[in-house]
Design an enzyme around this catalytic site. Structure first.
Site, mmCIF file in Angstrom:
data_model
loop_
_atom_site.group_PDB
_atom_site.id
_atom_site.type_symbol
_atom_site.label_atom_id
_atom_site.label_comp_id
_atom_site.label_asym_id
_atom_site.label_seq_id
_atom_site.Cartn_x
_atom_site.Cartn_y
_atom_site.Cartn_z
ATOM 1 N N LYS A 1 -14.107 0.686 4.784
ATOM 2 C CA LYS A 1 -13.144 -0.245 4.194
ATOM 3 C C LYS A 1 -13.539 -1.702 4.474
ATOM 4 C CE LYS A 1 -9.667 -2.239 2.493
ATOM 5 N NZ LYS A 1 -8.312 -2.071 2.182
ATOM 6 N N VAL B 1 0.834 -1.208 0.000
ATOM 7 C CA VAL B 1 0.000 0.000 0.000
ATOM 8 C C VAL B 1 0.868 1.256 0.000
ATOM 9 C CG1 VAL B 1 -1.684 1.302 1.371
ATOM 10 C CG2 VAL B 1 -1.891 -1.172 1.161
ATOM 11 N N CYS C 1 -6.229 -9.122 1.661
ATOM 12 C CA CYS C 1 -7.287 -8.316 2.282
ATOM 13 C C CYS C 1 -8.528 -9.098 2.693
ATOM 14 C CB CYS C 1 -7.709 -7.195 1.336
ATOM 15 S SG CYS C 1 -6.476 -5.921 1.206
ATOM 16 N N GLY D 1 -8.869 -15.328 -1.824
ATOM 17 C CA GLY D 1 -7.661 -15.306 -0.989
ATOM 18 C C GLY D 1 -7.105 -13.896 -0.999
ATOM 19 N N PHE E 1 -17.510 -9.320 -9.908
ATOM 20 C CA PHE E 1 -17.356 -10.179 -8.726
ATOM 21 C C PHE E 1 -18.368 -11.312 -8.695
ATOM 22 C CE2 PHE E 1 -14.012 -9.150 -5.733
ATOM 23 C CZ PHE E 1 -13.409 -8.174 -6.487
ATOM 24 N N GLU F 1 -7.470 2.605 1.657
ATOM 25 C CA GLU F 1 -7.153 2.323 0.238
ATOM 26 C C GLU F 1 -8.074 1.225 -0.274
ATOM 27 O OE1 GLU F 1 -5.797 -0.684 -0.795
ATOM 28 O OE2 GLU F 1 -5.582 -1.577 1.191
ATOM 29 N N PHE F 2 -8.323 1.261 -1.579
ATOM 30 C CA PHE F 2 -9.165 0.229 -2.203
ATOM 31 C C PHE F 2 -8.436 -0.351 -3.415
ATOM 32 C CE2 PHE F 2 -11.989 3.359 -0.204
ATOM 33 C CZ PHE F 2 -12.700 2.548 0.660
ATOM 34 N N LEU F 3 -7.134 -0.570 -3.242
ATOM 35 C CA LEU F 3 -6.312 -0.980 -4.390
ATOM 36 C C LEU F 3 -6.381 -2.489 -4.597
ATOM 37 C CD1 LEU F 3 -3.139 1.041 -3.336
ATOM 38 C CD2 LEU F 3 -4.986 1.789 -4.861
HETATM 39 C C1 UDX Z 1 -9.226 -6.535 -2.674
HETATM 40 C C2 UDX Z 1 -10.211 -5.389 -2.950
HETATM 41 O O1 UDX Z 1 -10.827 -5.573 -4.234
HETATM 42 C C3 UDX Z 1 -9.519 -4.066 -2.843
HETATM 43 O O2 UDX Z 1 -10.440 -3.007 -3.060
HETATM 44 C C4 UDX Z 1 -8.949 -4.010 -1.438
HETATM 45 O O3 UDX Z 1 -8.512 -2.814 -1.046
HETATM 46 C C5 UDX Z 1 -7.911 -5.106 -1.280
HETATM 47 O O4 UDX Z 1 -8.582 -6.342 -1.441
HETATM 48 P P1 UDX Z 1 -7.378 -7.862 -4.037
HETATM 49 O O5 UDX Z 1 -7.256 -8.704 -2.821
HETATM 50 O O6 UDX Z 1 -6.138 -7.366 -4.686
HETATM 51 O O7 UDX Z 1 -8.266 -6.578 -3.744
HETATM 52 O O8 UDX Z 1 -8.128 -8.731 -5.145
HETATM 53 P P2 UDX Z 1 -9.576 -8.835 -5.778
HETATM 54 O O9 UDX Z 1 -9.447 -8.634 -7.227
HETATM 55 O O10 UDX Z 1 -10.556 -8.014 -5.074
HETATM 56 O O11 UDX Z 1 -9.884 -10.380 -5.538
HETATM 57 C C6 UDX Z 1 -9.954 -10.930 -4.232
HETATM 58 C C7 UDX Z 1 -10.179 -12.414 -4.267
HETATM 59 O O12 UDX Z 1 -11.472 -12.718 -4.768
HETATM 60 C C8 UDX Z 1 -9.218 -13.177 -5.177
HETATM 61 O O13 UDX Z 1 -8.850 -14.379 -4.547
HETATM 62 C C9 UDX Z 1 -10.017 -13.440 -6.441
HETATM 63 O O14 UDX Z 1 -9.590 -14.585 -7.136
HETATM 64 C C10 UDX Z 1 -11.397 -13.639 -5.842
HETATM 65 N N1 UDX Z 1 -12.467 -13.334 -6.801
HETATM 66 C C11 UDX Z 1 -12.693 -12.056 -7.189
HETATM 67 C C12 UDX Z 1 -13.262 -14.361 -7.292
HETATM 68 O O15 UDX Z 1 -13.072 -15.544 -6.941
HETATM 69 N N2 UDX Z 1 -14.277 -14.050 -8.134
HETATM 70 C C13 UDX Z 1 -14.536 -12.772 -8.537
HETATM 71 O O16 UDX Z 1 -15.496 -12.574 -9.306
HETATM 72 C C14 UDX Z 1 -13.700 -11.739 -8.056
#
Ligand code: UDX
Length: 440
Positions: free
Chosen positions: A207, A11, A263, A260, A252, A151-153
């Site tokens: 958050k 971050v 976050c 996983g 999503f 943050e929402f990265l």
């Molecule tokens: C997340 C949030 O999206 C972000 O805003 C926050 O600040 C940090 O956590 P990140 O962990 O990088 O981001 O990944 P993300 O793309 O959100 O996916 C999270 C998990 O969900 C992954 O394991 C991904 O494979 C899973 N996922 C996501 C699915 O299984 N299906 C989906 O449709 C979307």
């Protein structure tokens, strides 16, 4: 403007580099001397697309500096961002705030003129107020305000998420602090980015609520995938059929092996704990945590069924180890559950991941790490795709079939379509869709 960023982790690095790209003078501080040395020579310690280039150009234009010296970083800073880690505390699942509070003490020790102290790390409700108390106790009369700016990265897309956010959340009780932060985010005005100004507590909770909601959405579609498998329905058509409803939205809704990452697992657990202690348990989120933990183990049964009921003495090629593509992050990756479980059932594992192998080697034992997907599949009885890297989306299926001892492909991300796999003659098990079994 000038800011100090405490913590050169994921971050801190992304935020620091992006603020410097906006024209702000940024000094990033970290205790890890090696990391700071690396960063000053423009070597990025994590894999995030575009980050190393951004660091290089801003270090060269002297807007981005890395140091271990907090007093240097805080000199003349308008704001200090605390972006240190908040891992899950062993045993109880609460966020471990020791790094945040240590940072607060160090900020207090170096505080001179008016500064806004901003928590960017994901912290439970009440942490901002505790940071304020620590600083006031240690430096009575110091001129400062506290703010929360979560943050929402998303990993793999962090730079565009920072540069083109859906919204920026600023939580503070003080106009002067809100003005400093609004000024920092002024470059986003051109994109008409909504800025949500609220209280410290609400910003902290936003958050957790956002991540819990997204984790719930993923878990919802994962449960429906299992239901589809039982009822001969198709999860992808179902996701489309509900996602096109504007009130639901299509994002999503990709069913998979369970969420996983750095976050979702940690934040859902921490929120559940906070809510229990506040006397308002979030039963939905508690259930989501349980279902997701169980889901990863369920994937092992699927592999085993695809292999005819047992993986004993079989060699399984695993493609993709990281929790999602475009990152080298292995935290809470489904592969860390699936691979050891397969090994426990007697399977031998060969694996490949485009970026995650260095990290994966720290967590996985007795795995043969290969140089590419085809090397991993050579001589294996089955292949399992755990992460949807681009490199696995257009495999040469004729070659795959010729390398495997039996043409079994388990696709935990639904990256192939059924008719294509049927035509290619694979035993193909995916998520929430018809199984192509032997002779089916
Ligand atoms: C997340 C949030 O999206 C972000 O805003 C926050 O600040 C940090 O956590 P990140 O962990 O990088 O981001 O990944 P993300 O793309 O959100 O996916 C999270 C998990 O969900 C992954 O394991 C991904 O494979 C899973 N996922 C996501 C699915 O299984 N299906 C989906 O449709 C979307």
């Amino acid at each position: 403007m000038k800011i100090a960023m405490i913590g050169a982790g994921y971050v801190g690095l992304v935020s620091g580099a992006c603020f410097s790209e906006f024209g702000v003078d940024v000094v990033c501080v970290d205790k890890d001397e090696n990391k700071i040395k690396q960063l000053n020579s423009c070597v990025c310690p994590i894999y995030e697309p575009g980050l190393e280039n951004l660091i290089t150009s801003n270090v060269n234009s002297k807007r981005l500096v890395f140091t271990t010296d907090l007093s240097l970083a805080m000199k003349d800073a308008d704001a200090v961002f605390i972006a240190v880690g908040t891992p899950s505390r062993r045993g109880d699942g609460h966020a471990d705030l020791s790094f945040v509070y240590k940072a607060a003490e160090e900020v207090a020790a170096n505080l001179q003129d008016y500064t806004v102290i901003v928590t960017k790390s994901t912290v439970p409700v009440g942490t901002g107020r505790e940071v304020k108390r620590i600083i006031m106790d240690q430096k009575p009369g110091a001129e400062f305000d506290i703010a929360s700016n979560p943050e929402f990265l998303r990993e793999g897309a962090a730079i565009s998420d920072f540069m083109r956010p859906d919204r920026v959340v600023i939580g503070t009780e003080n106009k002067r602090a809100a003005d400093v932060l609004s000024e920092l985010y002024r470059p986003l005005n051109l994109l008409e980015t909504p800025i949500v100004k609220t209280t410290l507590e609400t910003a902290e909770l936003i958050k957790y609520a956002a991540n819990s909601f997204l984790a719930t959405k993923v878990t919802f579609i994962n449960e429906f995938a299992t239901l589809c498998e039982k009822l001969d329905a198709d999860i992808q058509d179902l996701a489309k059929g509900i996602g096109l409803n504007g009130r639901i939205g299509s994002k999503f809704l990709h069913a998979g092996p369970g969420y996983g990452g750095s976050c979702f697992p940690k934040d859902t657990l921490a929120l559940a704990k906070t809510a229990q202690e506040a006397g308002a348990p979030t039963k939905i989120v508690e259930t989501v945590v349980d279902i997701n933990n169980h889901r990863k183990v369920e994937m092992v049964d699927k592999v085993s069924r695809a292999c005819g009921g047992s993986v004993e003495d079989k060699t399984i090629a695993v493609l993709g180890l990281t929790f999602k593509p475009n990152t080298d992050d292995m935290r809470d990756s489904p592969s860390l559950v699936i691979i050891p479980e397969l090994q426990k059932s007697g399977a031998k594992i060969k694996a490949f991941d485009p970026q995650g192998m260095r990290e994966a080697k720290k967590f996985l034992q007795n795995v043969v790490f290969c140089r590419g997907p085809y090397e991993a599949m050579d001589g294996a009885h089955a292949v399992v795709i755990i992460t949807e890297w681009n490199a696995f989306r257009a495999l040469d299926l004729v070659r795959v079939k010729s390398l495997l001892k039996t043409p079994i492909l388990v696709d935990l991300r639904n990256i192939y379509n059924l008719s294509e796999m049927e035509k290619a003659g694979f035993i193909y098990y995916s998520i929430g869709r018809r199984e192509l079994r032997i002779g089916s």
